[in-house]
Structures are given as C-alpha cells and as structure tokens.
Write a protein that holds these residues in place. Sequence first.
Motif, PDB file in Angstrom:
ATOM      1  N   ARG A 107       0.947  -1.552   0.122  1.00 28.90           N
ATOM      2  CA  ARG A 107       0.169   0.289  -0.161  1.00 28.90           C
ATOM      3  C   ARG A 107       0.979   0.960  -0.381  1.00 28.90           C
ATOM      4  O   ARG A 107       2.096   0.858   0.359  1.00 28.90           O
ATOM      5  CB  ARG A 107      -0.174  -0.186   1.465  1.00 28.90           C
ATOM      6  N   PRO A 108       0.236   2.910  -0.439  1.00 30.86           N
ATOM      7  CA  PRO A 108       1.115   3.240  -0.486  1.00 30.86           C
ATOM      8  C   PRO A 108       1.691   4.181   0.895  1.00 30.86           C
ATOM      9  O   PRO A 108       3.530   3.965   1.433  1.00 30.86           O
ATOM     10  CB  PRO A 108      -0.280   5.277  -0.878  1.00 30.86           C
ATOM     11  N   TYR A 139       1.322  13.138   0.417  1.00 29.34           N
ATOM     12  CA  TYR A 139       0.255  12.136   0.903  1.00 29.34           C
ATOM     13  C   TYR A 139      -0.961  13.070   1.471  1.00 29.34           C
ATOM     14  O   TYR A 139      -1.933  12.881   1.180  1.00 29.34           O
ATOM     15  CB  TYR A 139       0.517  11.418   1.993  1.00 29.34           C
ATOM     16  N   TYR A 170      -0.458  -3.837  -4.938  1.00 27.95           N
ATOM     17  CA  TYR A 170      -0.434  -1.937  -4.569  1.00 27.95           C
ATOM     18  C   TYR A 170      -1.021  -1.530  -6.026  1.00 27.95           C
ATOM     19  O   TYR A 170      -1.184  -0.442  -5.249  1.00 27.95           O
ATOM     20  CB  TYR A 170       1.482  -1.734  -4.860  1.00 27.95           C
ATOM     21  N   MET A 174      -3.547   1.566  -4.991  1.00 28.64           N
ATOM     22  CA  MET A 174      -3.310   3.507  -4.745  1.00 28.64           C
ATOM     23  C   MET A 174      -4.698   3.525  -5.096  1.00 28.64           C
ATOM     24  O   MET A 174      -4.299   4.561  -5.180  1.00 28.64           O
ATOM     25  CB  MET A 174      -2.578   2.722  -6.214  1.00 28.64           C
ATOM     26  N   GLU A 177      -7.309   4.713  -3.097  1.00 22.33           N
ATOM     27  CA  GLU A 177      -6.872   6.008  -2.093  1.00 22.33           C
ATOM     28  C   GLU A 177      -8.326   6.628  -2.771  1.00 22.33           C
ATOM     29  O   GLU A 177      -7.734   8.523  -2.022  1.00 22.33           O
ATOM     30  CB  GLU A 177      -5.423   6.481  -2.468  1.00 22.33           C
ATOM     31  N   MET A 239       1.682   4.285 -11.557  1.00 30.92           N
ATOM     32  CA  MET A 239       0.361   3.427 -10.476  1.00 30.92           C
ATOM     33  C   MET A 239       1.357   2.230  -9.573  1.00 30.92           C
ATOM     34  O   MET A 239       0.848   1.895  -8.929  1.00 30.92           O
ATOM     35  CB  MET A 239      -0.586   2.696 -11.730  1.00 30.92           C
ATOM     36  N   TYR A 242       7.195   2.279  -6.142  1.00 23.82           N
ATOM     37  CA  TYR A 242       7.267   2.070  -5.142  1.00 23.82           C
ATOM     38  C   TYR A 242       8.686   2.915  -5.021  1.00 23.82           C
ATOM     39  O   TYR A 242       9.303   2.866  -6.582  1.00 23.82           O
ATOM     40  CB  TYR A 242       6.669   0.661  -4.170  1.00 23.82           C
ATOM     41  N   SER A 246       7.062   6.679  -6.111  1.00 27.91           N
ATOM     42  CA  SER A 246       5.373   7.232  -5.110  1.00 27.91           C
ATOM     43  C   SER A 246       5.226   8.333  -4.987  1.00 27.91           C
ATOM     44  O   SER A 246       3.611   9.171  -5.230  1.00 27.91           O
ATOM     45  CB  SER A 246       5.325   6.089  -3.788  1.00 27.91           C
ATOM     46  N   LEU A 250       1.752   9.893  -6.339  1.00 27.68           N
ATOM     47  CA  LEU A 250       0.883  10.127  -5.484  1.00 27.68           C
ATOM     48  C   LEU A 250       0.229  12.171  -6.312  1.00 27.68           C
ATOM     49  O   LEU A 250      -0.918  12.008  -6.216  1.00 27.68           O
ATOM     50  CB  LEU A 250       1.062  10.675  -3.618  1.00 27.68           C
ATOM     51  N   LEU A 253      -2.244  10.179  -8.456  1.00 28.86           N
ATOM     52  CA  LEU A 253      -3.451  10.344  -8.532  1.00 28.86           C
ATOM     53  C   LEU A 253      -4.145  11.531  -7.997  1.00 28.86           C
ATOM     54  O   LEU A 253      -5.817  10.934  -8.854  1.00 28.86           O
ATOM     55  CB  LEU A 253      -3.076   9.361  -6.709  1.00 28.86           C
TER      56      LEU A 253
END
Length: 259
Positions: A107-108, A139, A170, A174, A177, A239, A242, A246, A250, A253
């Motif tokens: 997970r993020p 985040y 993962y 994402m 979120e 996506m 990591y 990441s 974010l 996203l």
Amino acid sequence: MEYTDALGTTHRADPDARIVSLVPSITELLCDLGLAAQLVGRTGFCIHPAEVVRAIPKVGGTKDVNVDKIRKLAPTHLVVNIDENEKPTVELLAEFIPNIVVTHPLRPRDNLDLARLMGGVFCREQAAADWCAAFEAEYALLRAMPPGRPQTMLYCIWQDPWMTISRDTYIARMLEEIGWSVPDLGEVRYPRFEWSPELLAKVDGVLLSSEPYRFTEAHADALEKQIGKPVLLVDGEMMSWYGSRSLQGLRYLRELAQR
C-alpha cells in the motif's frame, strides 16, 4: 541498530555495503538516497535515474539474472521483492551473497517503512527521513481532496491473454486512495479474464496500463468502441512503482481523480 525486512529478517547497518538491486523502483530509491556509488549491479529494467544508472553494471532481468556475473561483482547485499523476483533465483544467489534484503510494499504508506529500511541498512537515515517527510506532505495533499464518486475500474496489465490485478496488490491500494476499486476476480493476484457482458456489468470503466504491456491511446480508443465503456490510458510507473516514484505517483493520483 538492526532493521527488519518483509520476511522478518533483521539486518545490521553496513556503511560499506556492496549492493545488487533486482527491483527497478528500489534501485531508483537507493540512488536518490545517495547510494549510487555502492550499487554494483542492477537489472536492465532499472532505468531511473537514467543519468546515474547508466554507469551501474546490468545483471540481466528481474527474473532471468546472470548468476555468474553477480558472483564476480562480489556483493554483500541483494535487494529483492516478493512479487518481482523468483524465489529459486534468490535462494541460489543467497548461497554466496551474505545479506538478502526482501521487500514487499502493498500500500502507498508502506513506502515509509521501505525508505527507512533502505536508509537504515545502508546508513542513509537522514536522507530517508527527508524523503519520508516529502512523502507525508504529498500524501496529505491527496487526503485533503474532496472525495470523488466511488467507481469500479478494471485495471489491465496485459493482453493475449488479457490480465488484470487483484485487490491484494499495490496498484489496487493506490486506486483505493481516490475511491476506486477493482472487481473481485478471485484469489489470483494477477488473474486472466475474458471480456463478457457479466464482467462489463460490474465495472464503470477500464484502465489500460502503459506497463508491463505497452498499451497506447490507440488501444484505448479501439477498446472503448468495442466494449462501450470509458477506457483510460494510465502511466504504469506512476501506479505501480513504489519507492522514489511514489511521490510522483501520489500527484498523479490527484490528477487522475480530477479527470
């Protein structure tokens, strides 16, 4: 100090580590933590940061590594990932590499522990702390967004055969979120599927990833006409990578949620 990896193995800090990384996204993180000079080997898929990794010897792919070449590099540490690297290969390398550091972010926010693990084992604690602070800031911006409409999206990673992701990945976490989920297609982490009216009835749209299969806008346009559902091409690195990427993931996203 000692640091614990994804398998529960503890590792002592080693400022003189000679590192081989078989995980592209973690190779990038190690470079960003200031460890490029200690990276003695990487896979051909470890392409970021391009100007830095160019000088690091290639040792094959994530699954088809050149064992003899790695042996000659005399690494003290091997960095691997449960999803990306095959257990028999890692066990073979463990016969002559003293320290195998296993990762498995799901997970993020697992990126925080990942950065602290890499920074701790390889004596870059402050650089890791700075990176974690930057992650927390990104985040927070994502969580501050107004919630969007929940949607179920089929995330495609391959065709011929068509393949997608399970909720236990993962990428799926994402998507969660921003309030998006993936359809439940069973326990397999990367299931195959066939297009059918029943499947399409379960989803609001389809996401075609730019990796590992190189889906393009042309694929998206053709599929949208075929299935009569919205189809969006997404950046697979944003996506699924990591580590360092990441942070951009974010931000990506946030943009994706606003489309």
